[in-house]
Design a protein around this motif. Structure first.
Motif, PDB file in Angstrom:
ATOM      1  N   LEU A 343       6.887   1.173  -2.421  1.00  0.00           N
ATOM      2  CA  LEU A 343       5.427   1.239  -2.335  1.00  0.00           C
ATOM      3  C   LEU A 343       4.831  -0.155  -2.132  1.00  0.00           C
ATOM      4  CD1 LEU A 343       4.584   3.850  -5.131  1.00  0.00           C
ATOM      5  CD2 LEU A 343       4.421   4.166  -2.655  1.00  0.00           C
ATOM      6  N   TYR A 344       5.433  -1.155  -2.737  1.00  0.00           N
ATOM      7  CA  TYR A 344       4.983  -2.545  -2.575  1.00  0.00           C
ATOM      8  C   TYR A 344       5.094  -2.946  -1.101  1.00  0.00           C
ATOM      9  CZ  TYR A 344       4.361  -7.452  -3.999  1.00  0.00           C
ATOM     10  OH  TYR A 344       3.890  -8.734  -4.160  1.00  0.00           O
ATOM     11  N   ALA A 345       6.267  -2.674  -0.496  1.00  0.00           N
ATOM     12  CA  ALA A 345       6.479  -3.016   0.920  1.00  0.00           C
ATOM     13  C   ALA A 345       5.532  -2.224   1.810  1.00  0.00           C
ATOM     14  CB  ALA A 345       7.930  -2.744   1.306  1.00  0.00           C
ATOM     15  N   TRP A 346       5.305  -0.953   1.464  1.00  0.00           N
ATOM     16  CA  TRP A 346       4.387  -0.110   2.242  1.00  0.00           C
ATOM     17  C   TRP A 346       2.975  -0.677   2.194  1.00  0.00           C
ATOM     18  CZ3 TRP A 346       0.315   2.746   0.019  1.00  0.00           C
ATOM     19  CH2 TRP A 346      -0.372   3.589   0.894  1.00  0.00           C
ATOM     20  N   THR A 347       2.540  -1.156   1.043  1.00  0.00           N
ATOM     21  CA  THR A 347       1.199  -1.730   0.909  1.00  0.00           C
ATOM     22  C   THR A 347       1.036  -2.957   1.802  1.00  0.00           C
ATOM     23  OG1 THR A 347       1.081  -0.967  -1.372  1.00  0.00           O
ATOM     24  CG2 THR A 347      -0.510  -2.641  -0.717  1.00  0.00           C
ATOM     25  N   VAL A 348       2.069  -3.802   1.823  1.00  0.00           N
ATOM     26  CA  VAL A 348       2.025  -5.031   2.626  1.00  0.00           C
ATOM     27  C   VAL A 348       1.896  -4.714   4.108  1.00  0.00           C
ATOM     28  CG1 VAL A 348       3.360  -7.060   3.328  1.00  0.00           C
ATOM     29  CG2 VAL A 348       3.270  -6.401   0.920  1.00  0.00           C
ATOM     30  N   THR A 349       2.592  -3.678   4.574  1.00  0.00           N
ATOM     31  CA  THR A 349       2.617  -3.372   6.010  1.00  0.00           C
ATOM     32  C   THR A 349       1.580  -2.345   6.449  1.00  0.00           C
ATOM     33  OG1 THR A 349       4.324  -1.679   5.653  1.00  0.00           O
ATOM     34  CG2 THR A 349       5.073  -3.917   6.180  1.00  0.00           C
ATOM     35  N   SER A 350       1.173  -1.463   5.530  1.00  0.00           N
ATOM     36  CA  SER A 350       0.339  -0.332   5.949  1.00  0.00           C
ATOM     37  C   SER A 350      -1.060  -0.288   5.330  1.00  0.00           C
ATOM     38  CB  SER A 350       1.054   0.989   5.626  1.00  0.00           C
ATOM     39  OG  SER A 350       2.298   1.052   6.274  1.00  0.00           O
ATOM     40  N   VAL A 351      -1.350  -1.177   4.395  1.00  0.00           N
ATOM     41  CA  VAL A 351      -2.676  -1.168   3.762  1.00  0.00           C
ATOM     42  C   VAL A 351      -3.398  -2.506   3.937  1.00  0.00           C
ATOM     43  CG1 VAL A 351      -3.944  -0.872   1.591  1.00  0.00           C
ATOM     44  CG2 VAL A 351      -1.926   0.531   2.036  1.00  0.00           C
ATOM     45  N   LEU A 352      -2.711  -3.599   3.663  1.00  0.00           N
ATOM     46  CA  LEU A 352      -3.353  -4.920   3.677  1.00  0.00           C
ATOM     47  C   LEU A 352      -3.771  -5.435   5.055  1.00  0.00           C
ATOM     48  CD1 LEU A 352      -1.367  -6.884   0.939  1.00  0.00           C
ATOM     49  CD2 LEU A 352      -3.750  -6.155   0.867  1.00  0.00           C
ATOM     50  N   PRO A 353      -2.975  -5.212   6.132  1.00  0.00           N
ATOM     51  CA  PRO A 353      -3.387  -5.738   7.441  1.00  0.00           C
ATOM     52  C   PRO A 353      -4.772  -5.238   7.862  1.00  0.00           C
ATOM     53  CG  PRO A 353      -1.098  -5.023   7.509  1.00  0.00           C
ATOM     54  CD  PRO A 353      -1.654  -4.553   6.195  1.00  0.00           C
ATOM     55  N   ASP A 354      -5.568  -6.120   8.466  1.00  0.00           N
ATOM     56  CA  ASP A 354      -6.929  -5.764   8.867  1.00  0.00           C
ATOM     57  C   ASP A 354      -6.958  -4.586   9.838  1.00  0.00           C
ATOM     58  OD1 ASP A 354      -8.011  -7.722   7.284  1.00  0.00           O
ATOM     59  OD2 ASP A 354      -8.032  -9.237   8.876  1.00  0.00           O
ATOM     60  N   ARG A 355      -5.929  -4.487  10.682  1.00  0.00           N
ATOM     61  CA  ARG A 355      -5.908  -3.396  11.675  1.00  0.00           C
ATOM     62  C   ARG A 355      -5.836  -2.023  11.012  1.00  0.00           C
ATOM     63  NH1 ARG A 355      -0.696  -5.350  11.500  1.00  0.00           N
ATOM     64  NH2 ARG A 355       0.959  -3.783  11.248  1.00  0.00           N
ATOM     65  N   ARG A 356      -5.442  -1.983   9.729  1.00  0.00           N
ATOM     66  CA  ARG A 356      -5.313  -0.714   9.001  1.00  0.00           C
ATOM     67  C   ARG A 356      -6.621  -0.292   8.328  1.00  0.00           C
ATOM     68  NH1 ARG A 356      -0.498   1.791  10.419  1.00  0.00           N
ATOM     69  NH2 ARG A 356       1.206   0.281  10.412  1.00  0.00           N
ATOM     70  N   SER A 357      -7.626  -1.147   8.388  1.00  0.00           N
ATOM     71  CA  SER A 357      -8.879  -0.849   7.678  1.00  0.00           C
ATOM     72  C   SER A 357      -9.616   0.347   8.281  1.00  0.00           C
ATOM     73  CB  SER A 357      -9.788  -2.079   7.689  1.00  0.00           C
ATOM     74  OG  SER A 357     -10.094  -2.455   9.016  1.00  0.00           O
ATOM     75  N   THR A 358      -9.309   0.683   9.539  1.00  0.00           N
ATOM     76  CA  THR A 358      -9.978   1.819  10.180  1.00  0.00           C
ATOM     77  C   THR A 358      -9.206   3.134   9.998  1.00  0.00           C
ATOM     78  OG1 THR A 358      -8.875   1.261  12.274  1.00  0.00           O
ATOM     79  CG2 THR A 358     -11.083   0.360  11.917  1.00  0.00           C
ATOM     80  N   SER A 359      -8.050   3.066   9.364  1.00  0.00           N
ATOM     81  CA  SER A 359      -7.284   4.289   9.125  1.00  0.00           C
ATOM     82  C   SER A 359      -8.008   5.148   8.085  1.00  0.00           C
ATOM     83  CB  SER A 359      -5.874   3.950   8.619  1.00  0.00           C
ATOM     84  OG  SER A 359      -5.940   3.372   7.335  1.00  0.00           O
ATOM     85  N   SER A 360      -7.574   6.400   7.963  1.00  0.00           N
ATOM     86  CA  SER A 360      -8.196   7.313   7.004  1.00  0.00           C
ATOM     87  C   SER A 360      -8.115   6.767   5.587  1.00  0.00           C
ATOM     88  CB  SER A 360      -7.514   8.681   7.084  1.00  0.00           C
ATOM     89  OG  SER A 360      -7.997   9.550   6.078  1.00  0.00           O
ATOM     90  N   LEU A 361      -6.938   6.246   5.215  1.00  0.00           N
ATOM     91  CA  LEU A 361      -6.769   5.685   3.873  1.00  0.00           C
ATOM     92  C   LEU A 361      -7.591   4.409   3.706  1.00  0.00           C
ATOM     93  CD1 LEU A 361      -5.375   5.699   1.110  1.00  0.00           C
ATOM     94  CD2 LEU A 361      -3.473   4.429   2.144  1.00  0.00           C
TER      95      LEU A 361
END
Length: 409
Positions: A343-361
């Motif tokens: 989950l830590y690695a997932w957060t780094v790659t799938s939540v923190l990057p700015d490009r992910r801010s427009t995702s549903s999550l």
């Protein structure tokens, strides 16, 4: 009742037989210590264990492979298994008066818990762990097979890249994407000599290494062949994993996991930890309690404790354990290490990057609620990077809990 405590080793178990709770555990241990046996994982060892005629066994889940042989042996002979967590066993060992940690002592303490009326939770149930069987057990096994193959692949690819810095430097650091059609990377197929790849061939013909007489060695070619074989194994195992997870019983879980943007392997790991969701509920509903106390100003307070949510987060590696001595309090994260790391690695790659801010999550994490918490605000704060990730994970797992509760009813 013949209860055997099994302390699992690398290729053996230490077995202690008890039929009741002794009045003086320490004294009884000294009396029966000579009768505690070690059984190897072979035909002779298996027969020695079965000759004890166990009605049940108590074990620790020591690794996925070490305890698996003995689990299957017990299942084959229809012997019930009771699993105890490492932390619980350590606490019981101290409670029974043992100062050291030896295999015979552990086996004895494991068996003792079965007869110990104090080894219960707040509801009066034995504090044994529950492991799901059936398809979800297969998902768990295949997930760990994928992890092992991945670990082997990373090691072999790193070694091969080191050699290519001399033998073919132009591709030593080149991305080697796996072909969906082949099941392995065309680049490694070319290096192994089992696949033509025009782009890499043209690069090789003009390579600076070839210009000075350096060719790809047979050692590197053999290494590349092994990489291709491992990639094909991993590709097939992930396909099998995806197929078994399409079972109807998992549909509500996968629906939620996909909404959160989890990939295949994270979905499999979360499924192993969250299924069935009912294990976190009390009579089908979240279990909530209120602790009465007094604050620093002497005013009576009542603090809400969401026991179901805390249990859920513990399974995901986000359960806090607290130790207090006087005014000093120490908190540490407990629970599944591998789930927390994933989950830590997932957060780094799938939540923190700015490009992910427009995702549903990303949008949900930036919605302002009563607590004032937003992902954007957290990222702009001066909190350390690790603490930011932990706070995000507590928020995400809280959201995940309520979504699973809603979708599995």
């Amino acid at each position: 009742m013949n209860i055997i405590g099994l302390d699992v080793g690398r290729n053996n178990v230490t077995a202690c037989l008890l039929s009741e709770y002794p009045e003086q555990p320490l004294k009884h241990f000294q009396n029966i210590k000579k009768d505690i046996i070690k059984c190897q994982a072979d035909a002779i060892g298996v027969q020695k264990l079965l000759d004890l005629k166990p009605d049940a066994v108590v074990m620790e889940p020591t690794g996925i492979w070490y305890s698996n042989f003995w689990k299957h042996l017990a299942d084959f002979h229809k012997i019930p298994i009771y699993w105890i967590g490492h932390g619980d066993l350590a606490a019981q060992r101290g409670a029974y008066g043992f100062k050291n940690k030896t295999d015979p002592e552990d086996a004895f303490c494991l068996a003792l818990t079965y007869f110990d009326d104090r080894f219960v939770d707040i509801h009066g149930n034995k504090r044994y762990l529950e492991f799901s069987t059936g398809k979800v057990a297969l998902v768990r096994d295949w997930f760990f097979e994928c992890e092992q193959l991945d670990k082997l692949l990373n090691s072999m690819i790193n070694q091969a890249r080191q050699r290519l810095t001399m033998e073919f430097p132009e591709i030593a650091q080149k991305r080697s994407n796996i072909s969906q059609k082949l099941g392995y990377s065309p680049m490694w197929g070319y290096v192994a000599g089992i696949r033509e790849y025009t782009l890499i061939k043209n690069l090789h013909e003009k390579s600076a290494a070839r210009a000075i007489g350096i060719e790809i060695s047979q050692y590197t070619k053999n290494h590349a062949k092994q990489i291709c074989e491992l990639q094909k194994q991993l590709d097939q195992k992930e396909r099998d994993l995806a197929l078994i997870m399409q079972s109807d019983e998992f549909a509500p879980y996968l629906k939620v996991f996909k909404e959160f943007g989890f990939g295949l392997r994270n979905q499999a790991l979360l499924l192993c930890q969250c299924y069935p969701f009912e294990r976190f509920l009390l009579d089908g509903k979240p279990w909530v309690t209120y602790d009465d106390g007094v604050n620093k100003q002497g005013v009576p307070t009542s603090q809400k404790r969401h026991r179901s949510l805390r249990s859920f987060q513990l399974f995901l590696g986000l359960g806090y354990t607290e130790k207090q001595s006087g005014d000093k309090k120490v908190k540490a994260l407990g629970g599944s290490d591998i789930t927390r790391a994933s989950l830590y690695a997932w957060t780094v790659t799938s939540v923190l990057p700015d490009r992910r801010s427009t995702s549903s999550l990303g949008k949900k994490l930036n919605e302002i609620h009563a607590d004032g918490w937003t992902l954007k605000g957290l990222k702009e704060s001066k909190i350390s990077g690790k603490q930011k990730i932990i706070r995000i994970l507590f928020k995400v797992t809280r959201m995940l809990f309520y979504e699973l509760y809603k979708n599995t009813q």
